[in-house]
Design an enzyme around this catalytic site. Structure first.
Site, PDB file in Angstrom:
ATOM      1  N   HIS A   1       5.686  -5.258  11.675  1.00 60.44           N
ATOM      2  CA  HIS A   1       5.063  -3.933  11.804  1.00 60.44           C
ATOM      3  C   HIS A   1       4.784  -3.613  13.277  1.00 60.44           C
ATOM      4  O   HIS A   1       3.681  -3.241  13.673  1.00 60.44           O
ATOM      5  CB  HIS A   1       3.769  -3.874  10.974  1.00 60.44           C
ATOM      6  CG  HIS A   1       3.394  -2.486  10.550  1.00 60.44           C
ATOM      7  ND1 HIS A   1       2.489  -1.714  11.247  1.00 60.44           N
ATOM      8  CD2 HIS A   1       3.778  -1.735   9.491  1.00 60.44           C
ATOM      9  CE1 HIS A   1       2.340  -0.553  10.639  1.00 60.44           C
ATOM     10  NE2 HIS A   1       3.124  -0.540   9.562  1.00 60.44           N
TER      11      HIS A   1
ATOM     12  N   HIS B   1       1.162   4.001   1.955  1.00 59.87           N
ATOM     13  CA  HIS B   1       1.577   4.795   3.107  1.00 59.87           C
ATOM     14  C   HIS B   1       3.097   4.928   3.113  1.00 59.87           C
ATOM     15  O   HIS B   1       3.819   4.015   2.692  1.00 59.87           O
ATOM     16  CB  HIS B   1       1.087   4.160   4.405  1.00 59.87           C
ATOM     17  CG  HIS B   1      -0.345   4.496   4.720  1.00 59.87           C
ATOM     18  ND1 HIS B   1      -1.143   3.710   5.515  1.00 59.87           N
ATOM     19  CD2 HIS B   1      -1.118   5.557   4.345  1.00 59.87           C
ATOM     20  CE1 HIS B   1      -2.338   4.262   5.620  1.00 59.87           C
ATOM     21  NE2 HIS B   1      -2.348   5.377   4.914  1.00 59.87           N
TER      22      HIS B   1
ATOM     23  N   HIS C   1      -7.741  -1.288   5.267  1.00 60.37           N
ATOM     24  CA  HIS C   1      -6.780  -0.389   5.907  1.00 60.37           C
ATOM     25  C   HIS C   1      -7.064   1.093   5.644  1.00 60.37           C
ATOM     26  O   HIS C   1      -6.183   1.929   5.808  1.00 60.37           O
ATOM     27  CB  HIS C   1      -5.361  -0.730   5.441  1.00 60.37           C
ATOM     28  CG  HIS C   1      -4.289  -0.006   6.196  1.00 60.37           C
ATOM     29  ND1 HIS C   1      -4.197  -0.001   7.572  1.00 60.37           N
ATOM     30  CD2 HIS C   1      -3.246   0.759   5.750  1.00 60.37           C
ATOM     31  CE1 HIS C   1      -3.160   0.727   7.948  1.00 60.37           C
ATOM     32  NE2 HIS C   1      -2.567   1.211   6.858  1.00 60.37           N
TER      33      HIS C   1
ATOM     34  N   ASP D   1       5.561   4.754   5.178  1.00 58.80           N
ATOM     35  CA  ASP D   1       6.491   3.815   5.802  1.00 58.80           C
ATOM     36  C   ASP D   1       6.679   2.549   4.965  1.00 58.80           C
ATOM     37  O   ASP D   1       7.520   1.707   5.298  1.00 58.80           O
ATOM     38  CB  ASP D   1       6.042   3.460   7.229  1.00 58.80           C
ATOM     39  CG  ASP D   1       4.618   2.946   7.309  1.00 58.80           C
ATOM     40  OD1 ASP D   1       3.753   3.475   6.588  1.00 58.80           O
ATOM     41  OD2 ASP D   1       4.353   2.023   8.117  1.00 58.80           O
ATOM     42  N   HIS D   2       5.944   2.447   3.864  1.00 56.81           N
ATOM     43  CA  HIS D   2       6.082   1.293   2.980  1.00 56.81           C
ATOM     44  C   HIS D   2       6.638   1.653   1.604  1.00 56.81           C
ATOM     45  O   HIS D   2       6.950   0.758   0.813  1.00 56.81           O
ATOM     46  CB  HIS D   2       4.730   0.593   2.816  1.00 56.81           C
ATOM     47  CG  HIS D   2       4.201   0.029   4.098  1.00 56.81           C
ATOM     48  ND1 HIS D   2       4.225  -1.312   4.404  1.00 56.81           N
ATOM     49  CD2 HIS D   2       3.652   0.642   5.180  1.00 56.81           C
ATOM     50  CE1 HIS D   2       3.708  -1.498   5.611  1.00 56.81           C
ATOM     51  NE2 HIS D   2       3.356  -0.324   6.098  1.00 56.81           N
TER      52      HIS D   2
ATOM     53  N   HIS E   1       0.850  -1.186   0.000  1.00 59.09           N
ATOM     54  CA  HIS E   1       0.000   0.000   0.000  1.00 59.09           C
ATOM     55  C   HIS E   1       0.886   1.236   0.000  1.00 59.09           C
ATOM     56  O   HIS E   1       2.109   1.146   0.142  1.00 59.09           O
ATOM     57  CB  HIS E   1      -0.981  -0.012   1.171  1.00 59.09           C
ATOM     58  CG  HIS E   1      -0.353   0.031   2.526  1.00 59.09           C
ATOM     59  ND1 HIS E   1       0.418  -0.988   3.048  1.00 59.09           N
ATOM     60  CD2 HIS E   1      -0.383   0.992   3.501  1.00 59.09           C
ATOM     61  CE1 HIS E   1       0.822  -0.670   4.257  1.00 59.09           C
ATOM     62  NE2 HIS E   1       0.356   0.531   4.556  1.00 59.09           N
TER      63      HIS E   1
END
Length: 308
Positions: A271, A65, A141, A67-68, A63
């Protein structure tokens, strides 16, 4: 084959946990690494491993976001100067990934010296990769988030050469010819090749999730059932099931409860929120011993083949 964790933390990195990035090491089988997610400082994390960026030929983003994905532009750029010249790369991820990459490279005036193909995935999409079928499973999410289920093809069993020797067939190229056919003839008699092949070697199944609330639907659980490796987030560790749900995340005890009948071989918890101390994680790890493992950065987990 093995699974390597380059970043095991949640949105806010800590001194011990970087944000999420994983690698499926298929070098022995397919001469490549498969990268899943690209947390910030990914290219720096790789420097502490034996992973060669040029052998990362497929990237899957769960996805969008930060942090990814915040480590993705830097990695794509550095790969160009770390043996990647001319070696194609495919990038899979949710809708919007292509626009983000193209905008980032245009504004920063960055260029690549290898072909980059960006494929935006959709729910229940199937992707063929090497000897894997990759299934795209939608998650919950808040924004589009996916699990990627990598199912390796089954492999024909080993040729039972001792039986061939008993017939008087000596080792040589003929062994390969026998294994490739359905029947073979020796001294005027026809034999079924299947009688000289060992048990089928079952392909491995690796289910890697993006951030998500828990899903307990039968369709979903059937999709991940019998995974050799099941990788799932647990941002919350202290029985905060309702709070995890409110924030579109998962809590570790709820994960274990939902997956108790899924028949996985290994469950890796990732995570992890930076709010938890080493002592917190040590206590939780002890309480789930034998059922799951909480990952740390640079954690490596072998994924052996299975014989049916």
């Amino acid at each position: 084959m093995k699974f390597t964790v380059l970043g095991s933390g949640a949105g806010l990195p800590s001194k011990d946990r970087n944000t999420q990035s994983f690698v499926i090491d298929c070098v022995l089988e397919y001469n490549e690494y498969i990268l899943i997610d690209a947390g910030e400082a990914l290219q720096h994390r790789i420097l502490h491993t034996h992973i060669k960026p040029s052998k990362i030929k497929n990237i899957f983003i769960t996805h969008l976001h930060g942090d990814h994905i915040f480590g993705l532009p830097g990695f794509l750029s550095s790969r160009a100067f770390q043996g990647g010249e001319g070696i194609p790369l495919k990038l899979y991820g949710p809708k919007g990934l292509a626009e983000w990459i193209e905008t980032t490279f245009r504004i920063s005036e960055s260029t690549l010296n290898y072909p980059l193909e960006i494929i935006e995935v959709e729910p229940d999409m199937n992707i063929r990769l090497n000897n894997f079928d990759v299934r795209v499973i939608p998650l919950s999410h808040g924004i589009d988030s996916y699990a990627y289920i990598f199912k390796e093809d089954d492999k024909i069993g080993e040729l039972q050469t001792d039986k061939l020797r008993e017939l008087g067939i000596r080792p040589g190229p003929v062994y390969g010819e026998i294994k490739a056919g359905e029947t073979f003839t020796h001294e005027g008699k026809v034999y079924q090749t299947s009688d000289f092949i060992g048990e089928t070697i079952e392909g491995r199944k690796i289910s890697v999730h993006g951030d998500t609330r828990l899903n307990s639907s039968t369709v979903y659980l059937d999709a991940i059932r019998d995974s050799d490796l099941l990788v799932h987030e647990a941002t919350f560790l202290n029985n905060e099931k309702e709070k995890a749900h409110d924030y579109f995340h998962s809590e570790i005890n709820h994960v274990l409860d939902v997956f108790k009948d899924v028949n996985y071989k290994q469950l890796l918890i990732v995570h992890i929120s930076s709010r938890y101390t080493d002592e917190d994680i040590k206590q939780v790890s002890a309480s789930i011993e034998g059922r799951a493992v909480i990952a740390c950065d640079y954690f490596e987990l072998p994924i052996p083949r299975n014989v049916k």
